[in-house]
Structure formats: C-alpha cells, structure tokens
Scaffold this motif. Structure first.
Motif, PDB file in Angstrom:
ATOM      1  N   GLU A   5       0.828  -1.215   0.000  1.00  0.00           N
ATOM      2  CA  GLU A   5       0.000   0.000   0.000  1.00  0.00           C
ATOM      3  C   GLU A   5       0.860   1.262   0.000  1.00  0.00           C
ATOM      4  O   GLU A   5       0.410   2.319  -0.420  1.00  0.00           O
ATOM      5  CB  GLU A   5      -0.929   0.013   1.210  1.00  0.00           C
ATOM      6  N   HIS A   6       2.069   1.153   0.509  1.00  0.00           N
ATOM      7  CA  HIS A   6       2.998   2.287   0.569  1.00  0.00           C
ATOM      8  C   HIS A   6       4.335   1.833  -0.020  1.00  0.00           C
ATOM      9  O   HIS A   6       5.306   1.618   0.712  1.00  0.00           O
ATOM     10  CB  HIS A   6       3.196   2.764   2.006  1.00  0.00           C
ATOM     11  N   PRO A   7       4.410   1.692  -1.340  1.00  0.00           N
ATOM     12  CA  PRO A   7       5.630   1.154  -1.947  1.00  0.00           C
ATOM     13  C   PRO A   7       6.808   2.114  -1.841  1.00  0.00           C
ATOM     14  O   PRO A   7       6.640   3.328  -1.738  1.00  0.00           O
ATOM     15  CB  PRO A   7       5.228   0.947  -3.404  1.00  0.00           C
ATOM     16  N   LEU A   8       8.002   1.531  -1.856  1.00  0.00           N
ATOM     17  CA  LEU A   8       9.218   2.326  -1.883  1.00  0.00           C
ATOM     18  C   LEU A   8       9.445   2.858  -3.286  1.00  0.00           C
ATOM     19  O   LEU A   8       8.996   2.270  -4.267  1.00  0.00           O
ATOM     20  CB  LEU A   8      10.425   1.469  -1.493  1.00  0.00           C
ATOM     21  N   SER A   9      10.154   3.958  -3.370  1.00  0.00           N
ATOM     22  CA  SER A   9      10.561   4.486  -4.671  1.00  0.00           C
ATOM     23  C   SER A   9      12.011   4.920  -4.570  1.00  0.00           C
ATOM     24  O   SER A   9      12.599   4.941  -3.487  1.00  0.00           O
ATOM     25  CB  SER A   9       9.681   5.666  -5.076  1.00  0.00           C
ATOM     26  N   SER A  10      12.577   5.302  -5.680  1.00  0.00           N
ATOM     27  CA  SER A  10      13.975   5.732  -5.655  1.00  0.00           C
ATOM     28  C   SER A  10      14.150   6.989  -4.809  1.00  0.00           C
ATOM     29  O   SER A  10      15.232   7.241  -4.288  1.00  0.00           O
ATOM     30  CB  SER A  10      14.490   5.959  -7.073  1.00  0.00           C
ATOM     31  N   ALA A  11      13.095   7.764  -4.628  1.00  0.00           N
ATOM     32  CA  ALA A  11      13.173   8.969  -3.796  1.00  0.00           C
ATOM     33  C   ALA A  11      13.453   8.630  -2.337  1.00  0.00           C
ATOM     34  O   ALA A  11      13.992   9.459  -1.600  1.00  0.00           O
ATOM     35  CB  ALA A  11      11.874   9.757  -3.913  1.00  0.00           C
ATOM     36  N   ASP A  12      13.123   7.426  -1.925  1.00  0.00           N
ATOM     37  CA  ASP A  12      13.370   7.010  -0.546  1.00  0.00           C
ATOM     38  C   ASP A  12      14.857   6.775  -0.267  1.00  0.00           C
ATOM     39  O   ASP A  12      15.250   6.594   0.879  1.00  0.00           O
ATOM     40  CB  ASP A  12      12.589   5.735  -0.220  1.00  0.00           C
ATOM     41  N   PHE A  13      15.667   6.796  -1.305  1.00  0.00           N
ATOM     42  CA  PHE A  13      17.081   6.490  -1.162  1.00  0.00           C
ATOM     43  C   PHE A  13      17.981   7.688  -1.451  1.00  0.00           C
ATOM     44  O   PHE A  13      19.191   7.538  -1.580  1.00  0.00           O
ATOM     45  CB  PHE A  13      17.453   5.322  -2.093  1.00  0.00           C
ATOM     46  N   VAL A  14      17.408   8.868  -1.530  1.00  0.00           N
ATOM     47  CA  VAL A  14      18.161  10.071  -1.890  1.00  0.00           C
ATOM     48  C   VAL A  14      19.285  10.344  -0.893  1.00  0.00           C
ATOM     49  O   VAL A  14      20.427  10.621  -1.285  1.00  0.00           O
ATOM     50  CB  VAL A  14      17.225  11.293  -2.010  1.00  0.00           C
ATOM     51  N   GLU A  15      18.988  10.287   0.389  1.00  0.00           N
ATOM     52  CA  GLU A  15      20.009  10.606   1.392  1.00  0.00           C
ATOM     53  C   GLU A  15      21.163   9.608   1.346  1.00  0.00           C
ATOM     54  O   GLU A  15      22.320   9.995   1.520  1.00  0.00           O
ATOM     55  CB  GLU A  15      19.394  10.658   2.792  1.00  0.00           C
ATOM     56  N   ALA A  16      20.854   8.350   1.114  1.00  0.00           N
ATOM     57  CA  ALA A  16      21.925   7.350   1.019  1.00  0.00           C
ATOM     58  C   ALA A  16      22.803   7.632  -0.193  1.00  0.00           C
ATOM     59  O   ALA A  16      24.031   7.512  -0.125  1.00  0.00           O
ATOM     60  CB  ALA A  16      21.338   5.946   0.927  1.00  0.00           C
ATOM     61  N   ARG A  17      22.195   8.052  -1.310  1.00  0.00           N
ATOM     62  CA  ARG A  17      22.979   8.399  -2.496  1.00  0.00           C
ATOM     63  C   ARG A  17      23.904   9.576  -2.210  1.00  0.00           C
ATOM     64  O   ARG A  17      25.049   9.601  -2.649  1.00  0.00           O
ATOM     65  CB  ARG A  17      22.059   8.746  -3.669  1.00  0.00           C
ATOM     66  N   LYS A  18      23.401  10.560  -1.471  1.00  0.00           N
ATOM     67  CA  LYS A  18      24.233  11.717  -1.124  1.00  0.00           C
ATOM     68  C   LYS A  18      25.445  11.279  -0.306  1.00  0.00           C
ATOM     69  O   LYS A  18      26.553  11.789  -0.503  1.00  0.00           O
ATOM     70  CB  LYS A  18      23.425  12.735  -0.320  1.00  0.00           C
TER      71      LYS A  18
END
Length: 83
Positions: A33-46
């Motif tokens: 119901e609340h899927p993950l997206s690539s936006a959820d990983f922005v801080e890790a990418r930074k």
C-alpha cells in the motif's frame, strides 16, 4: 596505483551494489500500500557521493578551528533547561 584511483574504483563498485540493493528493496518491500521508490534512497545516495570528497560529505560538520586559529574559546554543549 594511487589512492585516488583506488577511491574511484571503490565508490564505483559501492554505487553498483547500492543500485542492486535499492532495486531489491523496492521489489521486495512488504507494504504494497505504501511502496518504496527511488526517492526514498536520496540521502543514502548523497552519502555515497560524498565519499568522493570526504571533506564535503553532507553528514560531516565543517571542521572547527582551534582557539588559536580564531575558533571559539568555549562551546556550551549543555542545552538550557526547558522552561
């Protein structure tokens, strides 16, 4: 091999592995119901990209100068009590 080349290779491999982990996490996330997206990983990418130049990494505070270099003589680490 110089240290800069070694750092680049490490970061490149880390990035590839992180992309694989991200794809796996998005695919296997149990809460449909609340899927993950690539936006959820922005801080890790930074953080990973910050490894290119550790002095500019986002989570590291800027280096504080010593008092003889013009830095603070005293830094209050105890917050004031709540009113």
């Amino acid at each position: 091999m110089d240290q800069e080349d070694e750092r680049r290779r490490f970061i490149s491999e880390l990035w590839q592995r992180f992309e694989q982990l991200q794809a796996w996490a998005v695919e296997n996330w149990p809460d449909k119901e609340h899927p993950l997206s690539s936006a959820d990983f922005v801080e890790a990418r930074k953080e990973i990209l910050g490894l290119r130049n550790p002095a500019q990494a986002p989570s590291r505070p800027p280096a504080e100068r010593e008092p003889e270099q013009g830095g603070a003589q005293y830094i209050d680490l105890n917050p004031a009590p709540w009113p």
